[in-house]
Design a protein around this motif. Structure first.
Motif, PDB file in Angstrom:
ATOM      1  N   ASP A 115     130.359  65.649  72.228  1.00 15.33           N
ATOM      2  CA  ASP A 115     131.005  65.226  71.910  1.00 15.33           C
ATOM      3  C   ASP A 115     131.137  64.661  70.619  1.00 15.33           C
ATOM      4  OD1 ASP A 115     132.379  63.717  74.488  1.00 15.33           O
ATOM      5  OD2 ASP A 115     130.866  63.017  75.278  1.00 15.33           O
ATOM      6  N   SER A 116     130.251  65.305  69.803  1.00 17.11           N
ATOM      7  CA  SER A 116     129.654  64.864  68.008  1.00 17.11           C
ATOM      8  C   SER A 116     129.494  66.649  67.690  1.00 17.11           C
ATOM      9  CB  SER A 116     129.122  63.944  68.059  1.00 17.11           C
ATOM     10  OG  SER A 116     127.807  64.473  67.983  1.00 17.11           O
ATOM     11  N   LYS A 125     135.468  68.770  71.434  1.00 17.60           N
ATOM     12  CA  LYS A 125     134.322  68.265  73.463  1.00 17.60           C
ATOM     13  C   LYS A 125     133.156  70.013  72.910  1.00 17.60           C
ATOM     14  CE  LYS A 125     135.961  64.839  74.226  1.00 17.60           C
ATOM     15  NZ  LYS A 125     135.387  63.799  73.617  1.00 17.60           N
ATOM     16  N   TRP A 126     133.970  70.916  73.203  1.00 19.42           N
ATOM     17  CA  TRP A 126     133.090  72.474  72.767  1.00 19.42           C
ATOM     18  C   TRP A 126     132.834  72.922  71.198  1.00 19.42           C
ATOM     19  CZ3 TRP A 126     131.866  73.314  77.442  1.00 19.42           C
ATOM     20  CH2 TRP A 126     132.651  73.133  78.252  1.00 19.42           C
ATOM     21  N   GLU A 157     141.715  73.666  72.507  1.00 20.30           N
ATOM     22  CA  GLU A 157     141.259  73.211  74.576  1.00 20.30           C
ATOM     23  C   GLU A 157     140.786  74.785  74.984  1.00 20.30           C
ATOM     24  OE1 GLU A 157     140.860  70.218  75.832  1.00 20.30           O
ATOM     25  OE2 GLU A 157     141.056  69.594  73.869  1.00 20.30           O
ATOM     26  N   ASP A 195     138.738  65.099  68.303  1.00 22.32           N
ATOM     27  CA  ASP A 195     138.772  65.047  69.726  1.00 22.32           C
ATOM     28  C   ASP A 195     138.348  66.252  70.672  1.00 22.32           C
ATOM     29  OD1 ASP A 195     140.522  67.303  69.472  1.00 22.32           O
ATOM     30  OD2 ASP A 195     142.661  67.051  71.141  1.00 22.32           O
ATOM     31  N   ARG A 233     128.853  71.757  75.240  1.00 24.31           N
ATOM     32  CA  ARG A 233     129.266  70.498  75.492  1.00 24.31           C
ATOM     33  C   ARG A 233     129.131  70.034  75.069  1.00 24.31           C
ATOM     34  NH1 ARG A 233     132.062  65.951  76.222  1.00 24.31           N
ATOM     35  NH2 ARG A 233     133.142  65.690  77.223  1.00 24.31           N
TER      36      ARG A 233
END
Length: 161
Positions: A39-40, A9-10, A83, A7, A37
Motif C-alpha cells: 500500500d506504500s 498497489k503493485w 492496474e 492508489d 503487493r
C-alpha cells in the motif's frame, strides 16, 4: 522521490541474489524481478527485503558441493502505475536526446526477442547450481514418464488383434 500514484498497489523489486559454490572464487549473480503487493513504497521496500531475505539457504549440488545462496540487496524498486491487466505498463525507460539513427538500436527482430531465441544450454564449464534434491525429483519424474510409456506400449500390444 518518484511520482507514486495514491492508489498504487503493485511494485517490482529487483532482488540481487548471489550463488557461491564451495571452493569457487567467483559467484553467479541473479537479478530477479519480483512482483510486490503493498500500500506504500515503504511497505513495498519492507516486503521486498523480506522476500529477498527468504531466499538465503545452503544446499548440496549434484557434484556434492555446498551452494550458498545469499540475498545481497535490492538494485531497484519500481512502482507500477497501472492496474494489473492485459496491456498494463509495468516499467518504462526514458532516453533523452536520441538521434533518429539511434532509435533503431532499441528495436529487435522477432527472432532476437528473449521468448523466440533458441534455447542454449549452459556450457559444461558453467557453475553447477543444480540442487541434488531437484535432480532426484527430476529423475523420479523421468522414470514415471518412461514407465507410463512402457505401460502404454504394453497395452497397445495387448489390444492388437
Amino acid at each position: 522521490m518518484a511520482y507514486i500514484p495514491d492508489d498504487a498497489k503493485w511494485y517490482i523489486a529487483e532482488i540481487v541474489q548471489e550463488n557461491r559454490i564451495e571452493g569457487d572464487s567467483h559467484s553467479v549473480v541473479y537479478v530477479n524481478w519480483n512482483l510486490i503487493r503493498a500500500d506504500s513504497p515503504e511497505e513495498a521496500y519492507v516486503r521486498a527485503i523480506e522476500l529477498g531475505t527468504s531466499i538465503a539457504r545452503d544446499y548440496e549440488n549434484t557434484d556434492g558441493k555446498i551452494v550458498t545462496v545469499k540475498f545481497r540487496g535490492l538494485s531497484d524498486l519500481h512502482v507500477i502505475h497501472d492496474e494489473l491487466e492485459p496491456g498494463a505498463e509495468l516499467i518504462y525507460e526514458e532516453h533523452d536526446a536520441v538521434k533518429e539513427d539511434d532509435i533503431t538500436k532499441f528495436i529487435l527482430d522477432k527472432s532476437q526477442l528473449s521468448v523466440f531465441r533458441p534455447y542454449e544450454p549452459h556450457s559444461p564449464d558453467s557453475p553447477n547450481l543444480m540442487p541434488t534434491s531437484v535432480a532426484a525429483d527430476l529423475m523420479k519424474y523421468l522414470k514415471e514418464i518412461e514407465s507410463e510409456r512402457d505401460n502404454n506400449g504394453e497395452n497397445d500390444e495387448q489390444n492388437e488383434p
